[in-house]
Design a protein around this motif. Structure first.
Motif, PDB file in Angstrom:
ATOM      1  N   ASP A  43      44.088  51.942  48.798  1.00 33.07           N
ATOM      2  CA  ASP A  43      45.195  52.878  48.542  1.00 33.07           C
ATOM      3  C   ASP A  43      45.934  52.500  47.261  1.00 33.07           C
ATOM      4  N   LEU A  44      46.108  51.187  47.042  1.00 34.53           N
ATOM      5  CA  LEU A  44      46.834  50.749  45.838  1.00 34.53           C
ATOM      6  C   LEU A  44      46.049  51.066  44.569  1.00 34.53           C
ATOM      7  N   ILE A  45      44.705  51.042  44.679  1.00 30.90           N
ATOM      8  CA  ILE A  45      43.870  51.337  43.499  1.00 30.90           C
ATOM      9  C   ILE A  45      44.104  52.769  43.015  1.00 30.90           C
ATOM     10  N   THR A  46      44.479  53.652  43.938  1.00 35.84           N
ATOM     11  CA  THR A  46      44.749  55.038  43.519  1.00 35.84           C
ATOM     12  C   THR A  46      46.074  55.167  42.777  1.00 35.84           C
ATOM     13  N   ARG A  47      46.936  54.145  42.884  1.00 36.89           N
ATOM     14  CA  ARG A  47      48.262  54.209  42.237  1.00 36.89           C
ATOM     15  C   ARG A  47      48.398  53.293  41.031  1.00 36.89           C
ATOM     16  N   PHE A  48      47.586  52.221  41.000  1.00 37.52           N
ATOM     17  CA  PHE A  48      47.762  51.200  39.952  1.00 37.52           C
ATOM     18  C   PHE A  48      46.427  50.834  39.324  1.00 37.52           C
ATOM     19  N   THR A  50      44.422  48.246  39.275  1.00 39.81           N
ATOM     20  CA  THR A  50      44.199  47.012  40.032  1.00 39.81           C
ATOM     21  C   THR A  50      42.855  47.111  40.736  1.00 39.81           C
ATOM     22  N   SER A  51      42.490  46.072  41.482  1.00 37.92           N
ATOM     23  CA  SER A  51      41.213  46.096  42.203  1.00 37.92           C
ATOM     24  C   SER A  51      41.345  45.303  43.491  1.00 37.92           C
ATOM     25  N   ASP A  52      40.493  45.634  44.447  1.00 34.60           N
ATOM     26  CA  ASP A  52      40.469  44.893  45.709  1.00 34.60           C
ATOM     27  C   ASP A  52      40.177  43.416  45.419  1.00 34.60           C
ATOM     28  N   GLU A  53      39.264  43.180  44.498  1.00 24.77           N
ATOM     29  CA  GLU A  53      38.882  41.803  44.164  1.00 24.77           C
ATOM     30  C   GLU A  53      40.093  41.031  43.626  1.00 24.77           C
ATOM     31  N   TRP A  54      40.864  41.645  42.698  1.00 26.65           N
ATOM     32  CA  TRP A  54      42.039  40.944  42.138  1.00 26.65           C
ATOM     33  C   TRP A  54      43.022  40.607  43.254  1.00 26.65           C
ATOM     34  N   ILE A  55      43.337  41.603  44.071  1.00 32.00           N
ATOM     35  CA  ILE A  55      44.373  41.376  45.082  1.00 32.00           C
ATOM     36  C   ILE A  55      43.921  40.326  46.098  1.00 32.00           C
ATOM     37  N   ARG A  56      42.684  40.453  46.568  1.00 35.08           N
ATOM     38  CA  ARG A  56      42.200  39.477  47.567  1.00 35.08           C
ATOM     39  C   ARG A  56      42.132  38.073  46.986  1.00 35.08           C
ATOM     40  N   ALA A 176      51.392  44.852  45.487  1.00 36.86           N
ATOM     41  CA  ALA A 176      50.196  44.258  46.100  1.00 36.86           C
ATOM     42  C   ALA A 176      50.564  43.211  47.142  1.00 36.86           C
ATOM     43  N   VAL A 177      51.734  42.613  46.986  1.00 40.65           N
ATOM     44  CA  VAL A 177      52.084  41.439  47.797  1.00 40.65           C
ATOM     45  C   VAL A 177      52.832  41.790  49.080  1.00 40.65           C
ATOM     46  N   PHE A 178      53.822  42.693  48.978  1.00 43.43           N
ATOM     47  CA  PHE A 178      54.779  42.826  50.080  1.00 43.43           C
ATOM     48  C   PHE A 178      54.415  43.925  51.083  1.00 43.43           C
ATOM     49  N   GLY A 179      54.734  43.661  52.356  1.00 46.97           N
ATOM     50  CA  GLY A 179      54.570  44.630  53.427  1.00 46.97           C
ATOM     51  C   GLY A 179      55.822  44.636  54.295  1.00 46.97           C
ATOM     52  N   ASP A 180      55.931  45.618  55.181  1.00 46.75           N
ATOM     53  CA  ASP A 180      57.093  45.751  56.065  1.00 46.75           C
ATOM     54  C   ASP A 180      56.769  45.188  57.454  1.00 46.75           C
ATOM     55  N   GLY A 181      57.784  44.698  58.130  1.00 47.59           N
ATOM     56  CA  GLY A 181      57.533  44.195  59.484  1.00 47.59           C
ATOM     57  C   GLY A 181      58.764  43.541  60.082  1.00 47.59           C
ATOM     58  N   ALA A 182      58.612  43.111  61.334  1.00 48.85           N
ATOM     59  CA  ALA A 182      59.693  42.421  62.043  1.00 48.85           C
ATOM     60  C   ALA A 182      59.090  41.431  63.033  1.00 48.85           C
ATOM     61  N   GLY A 183      59.804  40.347  63.246  1.00 46.06           N
ATOM     62  CA  GLY A 183      59.403  39.374  64.263  1.00 46.06           C
ATOM     63  C   GLY A 183      60.654  38.873  64.947  1.00 46.06           C
ATOM     64  N   ALA A 184      60.558  38.575  66.238  1.00 42.56           N
ATOM     65  CA  ALA A 184      61.763  38.176  66.987  1.00 42.56           C
ATOM     66  C   ALA A 184      61.454  37.009  67.904  1.00 42.56           C
ATOM     67  N   MET A 185      62.432  36.139  68.050  1.00 36.69           N
ATOM     68  CA  MET A 185      62.311  34.958  68.902  1.00 36.69           C
ATOM     69  C   MET A 185      63.538  34.876  69.810  1.00 36.69           C
ATOM     70  N   VAL A 186      63.306  34.647  71.099  1.00 35.80           N
ATOM     71  CA  VAL A 186      64.411  34.400  72.026  1.00 35.80           C
ATOM     72  C   VAL A 186      64.572  32.891  72.165  1.00 35.80           C
TER      73      VAL A 186
END
Ligand code: UT7
Length: 349
Positions: A43-48, A50-56, A176-186
């Motif tokens: 998906d990123l290759i369609t916007r930038f 870049t390449s799968d090889e570079w990112i990986r 290429a680096v950042f994603g969204d998410g959450a983690g929780a600890m009790v």
């Protein structure tokens, strides 16, 4: 005479504790949550350019999750928090909600009270901690301190970020680096020799490095409306890389020494998932065997404050954490900030 430091109800009676019987934070539950939408390297290759090889090869990332428009940090935090609470065998009243984030729903007020209310915890203490990628480790230190000090007996600590809302749409490096998410600890009050107990903690910062990871506008120094490109997140990747390796390694050594563990005593190194090469280098510098360095970065990317609890939740769900495992957590992030923690893994559902 022994000095009383707290009085609490236990099993219907009154229990007094005295100095010397150390109460610590003990892990009682863990869960993660990521948005449904997958953003692949393709998906990123369609916007930038870049390449799968570079990112990986440069990051170890194959895909990450991104929030849908309108999906905010609190939405992910509530999902992770709710799942973490549900994972606790004998649920205890929660006294405190800490949300580690640098993408709050709004600049003002803090997001934690809204998260607490949506989790049915209206009335409890709730506040945000801002230490970017080190936020979860900082939050764990705060929870530990408040539990040890007798201020609260339990806490829900959540790390959540929706960095997709602050990434510069023209910056191929950070997208290429950042994603969204959450983690929780009790966390609950317990004894230092219990499984799940938080042991040594090290925290540090260097404000001279503030420009390495920044969103310039949107605060009191530069109000957003007056500054176009400054509203976006920017990172000096190579410099951050060097400082991250140095600080995570140094800080980890400090907590290992404080706990009296050698590197080969560490069953799992669960570091902030900044970059697969950083994780491998920190493990190698410390002398922790590669098969003990946990990573989920290939599927979630760098999820900032969510990174460590999400990694713990994934490792737990995959059966990669056993009760009694000795864990080393370490992080480096904007500020600059860094921190490390040792703990043992408890029996969890
Ligand atoms: O979570 C908080 C802490 N954050 C971190 O720890 C992140 C630390 N830094 C990193 O992970 C890495 O620095 C990055 C992954 C962000 C960048 O990797 P790098 O190997 O340090 O690349 P670089 O910034 O030195 O750039 C090398 C080249 C440049 O091209 P030129 O100037 O040599 O022609 C960049 O423009 O790679 C280029 N580049 C890309 N090329 C293809 C940068 N991003 C990309 C990309 N695709 N996505």
């Amino acid at each position: 005479m022994r000095e009383l430091v707290s009085v609490e109800h236990a099993g219907g009676g009154l229990t007094t504790r005295s100095v010397g019987e150390q109460r610590v934070a003990v892990v009682a539950g863990i869960a993660g949550h990521v948005p449904e939408q997958v953003l692949t390297n393709g998906d990123l290759i369609t916007r930038f350019d870049t390449s799968d090889e570079w990112i990986r090869s440069r990051t170890g990332i194959g895909e990450r999750r991104v929030a849908r428009p309108g999906e905010a940090t609190s939405d992910l935090a509530v999902q992770a928090g709710s799942a973490a609470l549900a994972s606790v065998a004998a649920i205890e009243p929660i006294d405190l909600v800490i949300l580690a984030t640098s993408t709050p729903d709004h600049p003002c007020p803090a997001t934690a009270p809204a998260v607490a209310a949506r989790l049915g915890l209206k009335g409890v203490a709730a506040f945000d901690v801002g230490a970017v990628c080190s936020g979860f480790v900082y939050g764990l230190a705060v929870a530990q301190g408040m539990i040890a000090g007798g201020v609260v007996k339990s806490a829900l600590l959540i790390g959540a970020d929706v960095f997709s809302t602050i990434l510069n749409p023209a910056d191929r490096s950070t997208n290429a680096v950042f994603g969204d998410g959450a983690g929780a600890m009790v966390l609950r009050a317990g004894e230092s020799d219990e499984l799940g107990a938080v042991h040594a903690i090290d925290l540090g910062s260097d404000g001279d490095l503030a420009d390495l990871i920044t969103v310039r506008a949107g605060g009191s120094r530069e109000p957003t409306a007056e500054h176009g490109a400054d509203r976006w997140f920017s990172m000096q990747g190579q410099a951050v890389y060097r400082h991250a390796v140095l600080r995570m390694t140094e800080s980890s050594r400090k907590v290992l020494a404080a706990k009296g563990w050698r590197p080969d005593d560490v069953d799992r190194l669960v570091a902030h998932q900044a970059n697969a090469r950083i994780l491998a280098t920190v493990g190698a510098e410390l002398g922790v065997a590669p098969n003990r360095v946990y990573s989920n970065i290939s599927t979630v990317g760098n999820t900032v404050a969510a990174s460590i609890p999400l990694a713990l939740a994934d490792a737990h769900a995959q059966g990669q954490l056993a009760a009694g495992d000795r864990l080393l957590l370490t992080a480096f992030g904007g500020g600059a900030t860094w921190g490390s923690v040792t703990l043992t893994w408890p029996h969890l559902r």
